[in-house]
Design a protein around this motif. Structure first.
Motif, short mmCIF file in Angstrom:
data_model
loop_
_atom_site.label_atom_id
_atom_site.label_comp_id
_atom_site.label_asym_id
_atom_site.label_seq_id
_atom_site.Cartn_x
_atom_site.Cartn_y
_atom_site.Cartn_z
N GLY A 215 0.82 -1.21 0.00
CA GLY A 215 0.00 0.00 0.00
C GLY A 215 0.85 1.26 0.00
O GLY A 215 1.95 1.29 0.56
N SER A 216 0.35 2.31 -0.61
CA SER A 216 1.11 3.55 -0.72
C SER A 216 1.34 4.22 0.62
O SER A 216 2.19 5.11 0.73
CB SER A 216 0.36 4.53 -1.64
N GLU A 217 0.61 3.79 1.66
CA GLU A 217 0.80 4.42 2.98
C GLU A 217 2.18 4.14 3.56
O GLU A 217 2.60 4.82 4.50
CB GLU A 217 -0.28 3.94 3.95
N LEU A 218 2.91 3.18 3.01
CA LEU A 218 4.26 2.91 3.52
C LEU A 218 5.32 3.23 2.46
O LEU A 218 6.38 2.60 2.41
CB LEU A 218 4.39 1.46 3.98
N ALA A 219 5.03 4.23 1.63
CA ALA A 219 6.01 4.63 0.61
C ALA A 219 7.28 5.17 1.25
O ALA A 219 8.36 5.09 0.67
CB ALA A 219 5.39 5.68 -0.31
N LEU A 220 7.17 5.74 2.45
CA LEU A 220 8.35 6.28 3.14
C LEU A 220 8.93 5.24 4.11
O LEU A 220 9.36 5.57 5.22
CB LEU A 220 7.96 7.56 3.90
N HIS A 221 8.97 4.00 3.68
CA HIS A 221 9.44 2.93 4.55
C HIS A 221 10.91 3.09 4.93
O HIS A 221 11.34 2.61 5.99
CB HIS A 221 9.23 1.58 3.86
N GLN A 222 11.68 3.78 4.10
CA GLN A 222 13.09 3.95 4.42
C GLN A 222 13.27 4.78 5.68
O GLN A 222 14.20 4.55 6.46
CB GLN A 222 13.82 4.61 3.24
N ARG A 223 12.39 5.75 5.90
CA ARG A 223 12.46 6.56 7.12
C ARG A 223 12.18 5.69 8.35
O ARG A 223 12.84 5.84 9.39
CB ARG A 223 11.45 7.70 7.05
N VAL A 224 11.20 4.80 8.23
CA VAL A 224 10.87 3.90 9.35
C VAL A 224 12.07 3.01 9.65
O VAL A 224 12.46 2.84 10.82
CB VAL A 224 9.63 3.06 9.00
N SER A 225 12.65 2.45 8.62
CA SER A 225 13.78 1.55 8.81
C SER A 225 14.97 2.25 9.45
O SER A 225 15.62 1.71 10.35
CB SER A 225 14.19 0.96 7.45
N THR A 226 15.23 3.50 9.03
CA THR A 226 16.36 4.25 9.57
C THR A 226 16.12 4.69 11.00
O THR A 226 17.00 4.55 11.87
CB THR A 226 16.65 5.47 8.68
N ALA A 227 14.92 5.19 11.28
CA ALA A 227 14.63 5.73 12.61
C ALA A 227 14.57 4.64 13.67
O ALA A 227 14.98 4.87 14.82
CB ALA A 227 13.32 6.51 12.59
#
Length: 419
Positions: free
Chosen positions: A332-344
């Protein structure tokens, strides 16, 4: 209810016409925008005429790259308006003044190379200009006629060759009815008309002519004529590989370590959204695979990628590192910023295959349980965060058969204490 429906219907009005849905009204507005562009309006004028901003018009024409990382395609097909004399022509083309100078110097008997030297142009440019734009009736180079011919060549859309050459389109149709491929038709044209260059076209020209007209009922004829059976063109770039959904590359579930599957190691989570009426509101759900411990994400301001990644980071940042190993989500497009989640969170994010909800079975089961508290067809933005925390606590305090009738809250405390 009747008054509310009437008010809602009256909202979607454009140019005096009432539309049943906002989608239909926006489609009509975009269609009118293209008509204004084709009529000669510039981008700003056309946008104002349909009641949108210049920036919105640009997004319609070119698509947009959202801050969420999800790329969107253009919403309209448009081309530059055909005009007799374009307002701006690149300096790489000869101007009207240059053409007048060429005519004067040519009339004085000056050679091509001397004219090119005076214009600071390549000699080939002057030679080609004279050969293309000399009036065959008089044998003279006429600058105003040459300028008009140059402007006509810049017009869009240009006439299709298969429709301008008499007999060419019929020949192609007959070939398709005989189940010839476009390549065979193109090759046979050169055999049957060796001295008529106008009848020579390449296979790509034939393909373009076929697919451009393949609309409505014609799609059936095209699918019968072509061996591929397709009435729509398939780009070569996407034949063997799936286009990336997000700008940041996804790590697929096939690359997830085997230890995640047996649930022996804690800290591996599954996530998803449960949505309210018309998908206008949502609640995020996170479930730990080994303990079934549940966390609910409050999303009162929207469930786009920006708000979802912020909610995940805020809720999971307080967990010990032991419980932050991985997160598995759908595409889903709601996790398009998954790289931020992974980094944080220092936590790997994995994505399921398309249309494969069973790859997040624990999360799907939990979402079913949550529908007891958040029925379908309700506005989920109305629930405060305190209520979401209460629901999560009640689920985590519920004995589970799969845990030997222990509670998720008890299991996760055991893990934390052991660590």
């Amino acid at each position: 209810m009747g008054d509310e429906s009437a008010q809602r219907a009256s909202r979607w009005v454009f140019e005096g016409v009432t539309y049943a849905t906002r989608r239909e009204m926006c489609a009509a507005r975009r269609g009118r925008y293209v008509e204004y562009l084709n009529a000669g309006m510039n981008f700003t004028q056309a946008a104002r005429a349909v009641g949108v901003s210049k920036r919105t018009g640009k997004a319609w024409r070119n698509g947009r790259t959202r801050a969420t990382g999800r790329n969107e395609k253009p919403l309209v097909d448009w081309y530059r308006s055909t005009v007799d004399k374009p307002k701006k022509i690149s300096t790489r083309y000869l101007s009207q003044d240059e053409r007048m100078s060429i005519a004067d110097w040519r009339h004085a008997g000056m050679g091509v190379r001397e004219i090119a030297r005076r214009l600071a142009r390549p000699a080939s440019t002057v030679s080609r200009e004279l050969s293309r734009n000399t009036n065959p009736a008089t044998g003279m180079y006429e600058p105003y006629r040459a300028q008009q011919m140059s402007a006509d060549r810049l017009k869009r859309p240009k006439p299709v060759k298969v429709r301008t050459v008499p007999g060419l389109l019929d020949y192609i149709h007959n070939g398709l009815r005989a189940h010839w491929s476009p390549e065979q038709i193109a090759g046979r044209l050169r055999t049957d008309f060796p001295d008529n260059d106008a009848m020579h076209v390449c296979a790509e020209t034939i393909y373009q002519a076929i697919y451009v007209q393949a609309k409505g009922e014609l799609k059936k004829d095209v699918s019968k004529a072509l061996r591929s059976g397709r009435a729509a063109r398939r780009p070569r770039s996407s034949t063997d590989e799936r286009k990336p959904r997000f700008r940041d590359p996804m790590v697929m579930i096939s690359e997830r370590p085997a230890q995640v599957e047996d649930r022996a190691v804690p800290g591996h989570w599954e996530g998803d959204l449960i949505c309210g009426t018309a998908n206008r509101s949502a609640i995020g759900t996170l479930v730990e695979r080994s303990t079934r411990f549940t966390i609910l994400l409050h999303l009162p301001d929207g469930h786009d990628a920006e708000h979802v990644q912020q909610a995940i980071i805020r809720k999971m940042r307080s967990l010990p590192k032991l419980l932050r190993n991985s997160l598995t989500w759908d595409q889903g497009s709601e996790l398009a910023l998954h790289q931020r989640v992974s980094t944080a969170l220092d936590m790997q994010v994995y994505f399921c295959d398309p249309h494969s909800p069973w790859q997040r079975g624990t999360n799907e089961n939990t979402n079913g349980l949550l529908r007891q508290y958040f029925p379908k067809g309700t506005d989920l933005s109305e629930y405060p965060e305190q209520y979401l925390d209460t629901v999560a606590a009640e689920l985590n305090d519920r004995p589970r058969k799969t845990l030997g009738f222990q509670k998720p809250s008890e299991k996760i405390l055991e893990l934390i204490n052991a660590a």
